[in-house]
Scaffold this active site. Structure first.
Site, PDB file in Angstrom:
ATOM      1  N   ARG A 121       0.816  -1.235   0.000  1.00  0.00           N
ATOM      2  CA  ARG A 121       0.000   0.000   0.000  1.00  0.00           C
ATOM      3  C   ARG A 121       0.838   1.268   0.000  1.00  0.00           C
ATOM      4  NH1 ARG A 121      -2.767  -3.456   3.320  1.00  0.00           N
ATOM      5  NH2 ARG A 121      -4.637  -4.273   2.318  1.00  0.00           N
ATOM      6  N   LYS A 143       2.866  11.560 -11.121  1.00  0.00           N
ATOM      7  CA  LYS A 143       2.079  10.677 -11.988  1.00  0.00           C
ATOM      8  C   LYS A 143       2.895   9.410 -12.202  1.00  0.00           C
ATOM      9  CE  LYS A 143      -0.706  13.736 -14.901  1.00  0.00           C
ATOM     10  NZ  LYS A 143      -0.955  14.117 -16.308  1.00  0.00           N
ATOM     11  N   GLU A 185       9.998  19.542 -24.748  1.00  0.00           N
ATOM     12  CA  GLU A 185       9.204  19.795 -23.535  1.00  0.00           C
ATOM     13  C   GLU A 185       9.694  21.079 -22.836  1.00  0.00           C
ATOM     14  OE1 GLU A 185       6.563  17.986 -22.938  1.00  0.00           O
ATOM     15  OE2 GLU A 185       6.933  15.989 -23.781  1.00  0.00           O
ATOM     16  N   LYS A 227       7.007  23.563 -13.119  1.00  0.00           N
ATOM     17  CA  LYS A 227       6.172  22.378 -12.921  1.00  0.00           C
ATOM     18  C   LYS A 227       5.770  22.251 -11.448  1.00  0.00           C
ATOM     19  CE  LYS A 227       4.982  17.751 -13.947  1.00  0.00           C
ATOM     20  NZ  LYS A 227       5.105  16.580 -14.780  1.00  0.00           N
ATOM     21  N   GLU A 237      -4.606  17.299 -11.686  1.00  0.00           N
ATOM     22  CA  GLU A 237      -4.977  17.733 -13.042  1.00  0.00           C
ATOM     23  C   GLU A 237      -6.480  17.900 -13.245  1.00  0.00           C
ATOM     24  OE1 GLU A 237      -2.552  16.097 -16.243  1.00  0.00           O
ATOM     25  OE2 GLU A 237      -4.131  16.585 -17.672  1.00  0.00           O
ATOM     26  N   ARG A 241      -3.025  22.201 -14.363  1.00  0.00           N
ATOM     27  CA  ARG A 241      -1.961  21.245 -14.720  1.00  0.00           C
ATOM     28  C   ARG A 241      -2.047  20.819 -16.190  1.00  0.00           C
ATOM     29  NH1 ARG A 241       0.509  16.197 -11.093  1.00  0.00           N
ATOM     30  NH2 ARG A 241       1.951  15.489 -12.702  1.00  0.00           N
ATOM     31  N   ASN A 245      -0.093  19.920 -21.268  1.00  0.00           N
ATOM     32  CA  ASN A 245      -0.476  19.203 -22.486  1.00  0.00           C
ATOM     33  C   ASN A 245      -0.358  20.081 -23.733  1.00  0.00           C
ATOM     34  OD1 ASN A 245      -1.130  16.897 -21.021  1.00  0.00           O
ATOM     35  ND2 ASN A 245      -3.214  17.632 -20.629  1.00  0.00           N
ATOM     36  N   HIS A 248       0.314  18.801 -27.204  1.00  0.00           N
ATOM     37  CA  HIS A 248       0.144  17.350 -27.127  1.00  0.00           C
ATOM     38  C   HIS A 248      -1.100  16.835 -27.850  1.00  0.00           C
ATOM     39  CE1 HIS A 248       3.504  17.618 -24.407  1.00  0.00           C
ATOM     40  NE2 HIS A 248       3.485  16.328 -24.134  1.00  0.00           N
ATOM     41  N   HIS A 252      -0.068  13.947 -29.985  1.00  0.00           N
ATOM     42  CA  HIS A 252      -0.541  12.570 -29.834  1.00  0.00           C
ATOM     43  C   HIS A 252      -1.181  12.060 -31.125  1.00  0.00           C
ATOM     44  CE1 HIS A 252      -0.717  12.978 -25.180  1.00  0.00           C
ATOM     45  NE2 HIS A 252       0.444  12.521 -25.582  1.00  0.00           N
ATOM     46  N   HIS A 265       8.556  11.242 -29.171  1.00  0.00           N
ATOM     47  CA  HIS A 265       7.478  11.976 -28.514  1.00  0.00           C
ATOM     48  C   HIS A 265       7.695  13.491 -28.652  1.00  0.00           C
ATOM     49  CE1 HIS A 265       4.428  13.113 -25.649  1.00  0.00           C
ATOM     50  NE2 HIS A 265       5.335  13.745 -24.917  1.00  0.00           N
TER      51      HIS A 265
HETATM   52  N1  NAD Z   1       4.770  10.714 -15.159  1.00  0.00           N
HETATM   53  C1  NAD Z   1       4.670  11.759 -15.936  1.00  0.00           C
HETATM   54  O1  NAD Z   1       4.236  12.844 -15.525  1.00  0.00           O
HETATM   55  C2  NAD Z   1       5.126  11.648 -17.356  1.00  0.00           C
HETATM   56  C3  NAD Z   1       5.251  12.793 -18.156  1.00  0.00           C
HETATM   57  C4  NAD Z   1       5.751  12.642 -19.439  1.00  0.00           C
HETATM   58  C5  NAD Z   1       6.095  11.383 -19.920  1.00  0.00           C
HETATM   59  N2  NAD Z   1       5.944  10.283 -19.123  1.00  0.00           N
HETATM   60  C6  NAD Z   1       6.324   8.948 -19.594  1.00  0.00           C
HETATM   61  O2  NAD Z   1       7.728   8.942 -19.765  1.00  0.00           O
HETATM   62  C7  NAD Z   1       8.073   7.931 -20.726  1.00  0.00           C
HETATM   63  C8  NAD Z   1       9.110   8.489 -21.664  1.00  0.00           C
HETATM   64  O3  NAD Z   1      10.253   8.822 -20.921  1.00  0.00           O
HETATM   65  P1  NAD Z   1      11.677   9.047 -21.610  1.00  0.00           P
HETATM   66  O4  NAD Z   1      11.511   9.950 -22.751  1.00  0.00           O
HETATM   67  O5  NAD Z   1      12.601   9.391 -20.538  1.00  0.00           O
HETATM   68  O6  NAD Z   1      11.996   7.624 -22.255  1.00  0.00           O
HETATM   69  P2  NAD Z   1      12.739   6.316 -21.709  1.00  0.00           P
HETATM   70  O7  NAD Z   1      12.588   6.152 -20.272  1.00  0.00           O
HETATM   71  O8  NAD Z   1      12.314   5.201 -22.593  1.00  0.00           O
HETATM   72  O9  NAD Z   1      14.283   6.660 -22.026  1.00  0.00           O
HETATM   73  C9  NAD Z   1      14.682   6.856 -23.368  1.00  0.00           C
HETATM   74  C10 NAD Z   1      15.896   5.992 -23.729  1.00  0.00           C
HETATM   75  O10 NAD Z   1      17.064   6.586 -23.164  1.00  0.00           O
HETATM   76  C11 NAD Z   1      17.788   5.616 -22.415  1.00  0.00           C
HETATM   77  N3  NAD Z   1      18.479   6.371 -21.382  1.00  0.00           N
HETATM   78  C12 NAD Z   1      17.946   6.902 -20.260  1.00  0.00           C
HETATM   79  N4  NAD Z   1      18.844   7.655 -19.635  1.00  0.00           N
HETATM   80  C13 NAD Z   1      19.978   7.588 -20.348  1.00  0.00           C
HETATM   81  C14 NAD Z   1      21.257   8.190 -20.218  1.00  0.00           C
HETATM   82  N5  NAD Z   1      21.530   9.048 -19.233  1.00  0.00           N
HETATM   83  N6  NAD Z   1      22.207   7.915 -21.135  1.00  0.00           N
HETATM   84  C15 NAD Z   1      21.918   7.075 -22.174  1.00  0.00           C
HETATM   85  N7  NAD Z   1      20.721   6.505 -22.376  1.00  0.00           N
HETATM   86  C16 NAD Z   1      19.761   6.772 -21.454  1.00  0.00           C
HETATM   87  C17 NAD Z   1      16.754   4.640 -21.968  1.00  0.00           C
HETATM   88  O11 NAD Z   1      17.328   3.392 -21.641  1.00  0.00           O
HETATM   89  C18 NAD Z   1      15.846   4.578 -23.188  1.00  0.00           C
HETATM   90  O12 NAD Z   1      16.377   3.717 -24.140  1.00  0.00           O
HETATM   91  C19 NAD Z   1       6.767   7.521 -21.362  1.00  0.00           C
HETATM   92  O13 NAD Z   1       6.406   6.251 -20.894  1.00  0.00           O
HETATM   93  C20 NAD Z   1       5.767   8.568 -20.917  1.00  0.00           C
HETATM   94  O14 NAD Z   1       4.457   8.060 -20.795  1.00  0.00           O
HETATM   95  C21 NAD Z   1       5.461  10.401 -17.859  1.00  0.00           C
HETATM   96 ZN    ZN Z   2       5.131  15.162 -23.432  1.00  0.00          ZN
END
Ligand code: NAD
Ligand code: ZN
Length: 360
Positions: A121, A143, A185, A227, A237, A241, A245, A248, A252, A265
């Site tokens: 939990r 999130k 972003e 943020k 949100e 918040r 988007n 987006h 998307h 993305h």
């Molecule tokens: N929680 C939230 O508020 C929120 C907001 C935006 C996006 N997201 C989520 O985030 C995800 C995307 O995140 P992302 O863009 O970080 O992608 P990711 O986590 O897939 O990382 C991108 C790539 O970079 C590699 N990598 C990470 N750090 C590295 C480093 N320092 N050096 C070399 N390689 C590295 C990873 O292994 C991966 O292959 C999605 O699932 C999306 O839904 C969440």
């Molecule tokens: Zn985004």
């Protein structure tokens, strides 16, 4: 090291920033007064780069660290991987006094955070974001979640970390495309919330593209401060918040229409921001000068701004399928000039498409 507080009452936490601070992660965790046992969730790519220094630092600080590697990729942000993480937690004997450390990008942060939110939990978790997107966006705000085969991020929880530790040095190893995805972003924050940040980015494109660490530190801290302030006003949100988007809706749609393969993305969001800028201008919320500056900045950064060719119907369906659609209206984020925003419900999508040059 500097810090910013995310003000959420008893769930408040600090975001720490620095250059080469991962070597001291053990000490940082000690200062948080957490238990002795920690599950370090990461993936093989990140583990090969930063696993050792994190393990050593945690050991030096007297923690019992349990490494957990999940496969690298968005396609593994799912229930199967989550199940595997729970299995490791149980095998390692994690209890309420233990904590989770998410070392990686948004995928690792989202799934490790959700595992921490739901195991027993809820046990504390620390975010150590290693992508630019994770450092300015996903690691802050609580999130967490996983994808379902029917849609992205359909399962999840709002669960705040106990701290976020941002080390800009980790960005050196990030693949260029991932880095640029995060930059999109960053631009989003400038366009919608901070004209000075926008101007700073505009004037420092080459330093940013060279990943100048002091420049990055400044920009990342500003994005996180923005943020943090938005999250403190609207954690779940229901209102402001949603400004995050911006770009987006079309972003998307582009990702959906191209099957998540052609554009990263951030590239899709850049295209979306260019459309949002044009639409905002058309509505009289912004001027042509501002639109031009936004599009020029994206182009200078090497990000795409043009919509890929698909039919009007395809775009319309993709826009309406977005989760920001409620009661048949699309909640659309407009920029008011540069540095401010407004959110309106749009019921007739066709005019938006026309302004974007679709179905004209
Ligand atoms: N929680 C939230 O508020 C929120 C907001 C935006 C996006 N997201 C989520 O985030 C995800 C995307 O995140 P992302 O863009 O970080 O992608 P990711 O986590 O897939 O990382 C991108 C790539 O970079 C590699 N990598 C990470 N750090 C590295 C480093 N320092 N050096 C070399 N390689 C590295 C990873 O292994 C991966 O292959 C999605 O699932 C999306 O839904 C969440
Ligand atoms: Zn985004």
């Amino acid at each position: 090291m500097s810090s910013i507080t995310v003000g959420l009452g008893e769930r408040s936490y600090n975001i720490l920033f620095g250059n080469d601070i991962l070597v001291g992660i053990g000490g940082i965790c000690r200062a948080l007064n957490l238990g002795n046992s920690v599950a370090v969730v990461t993936n093989p790519t990140i583990c090969a780069l930063y696993g050792e220094q994190v393990r050593n630092s945690l050991a030096e600080a007297g923690f019992a660290a349990h490494p957990i590697e999940i496969p690298d990729g968005e396609e593994f942000k799912n229930i199967e991987t989550l199940k595997g993480i729970y299995g490791h937690f149980i095998a390692a004997g994690l209890d309420r006094g233990s904590f989770v450390l998410a070392l990686g990008g948004g995928v690792v942060g989202d799934i490790a955070g959700f595992a921490a939110a739901t195991y027993l939990r809820g046990i504390p978790f620390v975010q150590v974001p290693t992508t630019l997107l994770a450092q300015v966006d996903s690691s802050v705000g609580g999130k967490t979640g996983i994808n379902h085969e029917k849609g992205k991020n359909l399962i999840g929880a709002f669960y705040q970390p106990v701290s976020v530790v941002v080390d800009v040095a980790t960005l050196d190893t990030l693949p260029r495309r991932e880095y640029l995805s995060g930059i999109a972003e960053v631009v989003k924050y400038g366009v919608t919330l901070d004209g000075d940040l926008f101007d700073f980015i505009f004037g420092n494109v080459s330093r940013l593209l060279e990943r100048d660490r002091s420049c990055l530190l400044k920009v990342i801290q500003r994005c996180c401060a923005l943020k943090a302030s938005i999250v403190a006003q609207d954690e779940k949100e229901t209102g402001p918040r949603a400004v995050l988007n911006y770009g987006h809706s079309f972003g998307h749609a582009v990702e959906t229409l191209t099957g998540y393969t052609e554009y990263s993305h951030g590239e899709a969001v850049a295209i979306g921001m260019a459309q949002a800028a044009k639409i905002s201008e058309h509505r009289g919320y912004s001027g042509s000068m501002e639109t031009e500056r936004i599009v020029t900045l994206l182009e200078n950064l090497g990000l795409p701004t043009r919509l890929p060719l698909f039919s009007t119907t395809a775009y319309k369906d993709a826009l309406l399928r977005d989760k920001k659609v409620r009661d048949k209206g699309l909640s659309f984020v407009f920029n008011k000039g540069i540095g401010d925003y407004r959110i309106d419900r749009v019921t007739d999508i066709m005019p938006l498409l026309k302004i974007s040059g679709i179905g004209a």
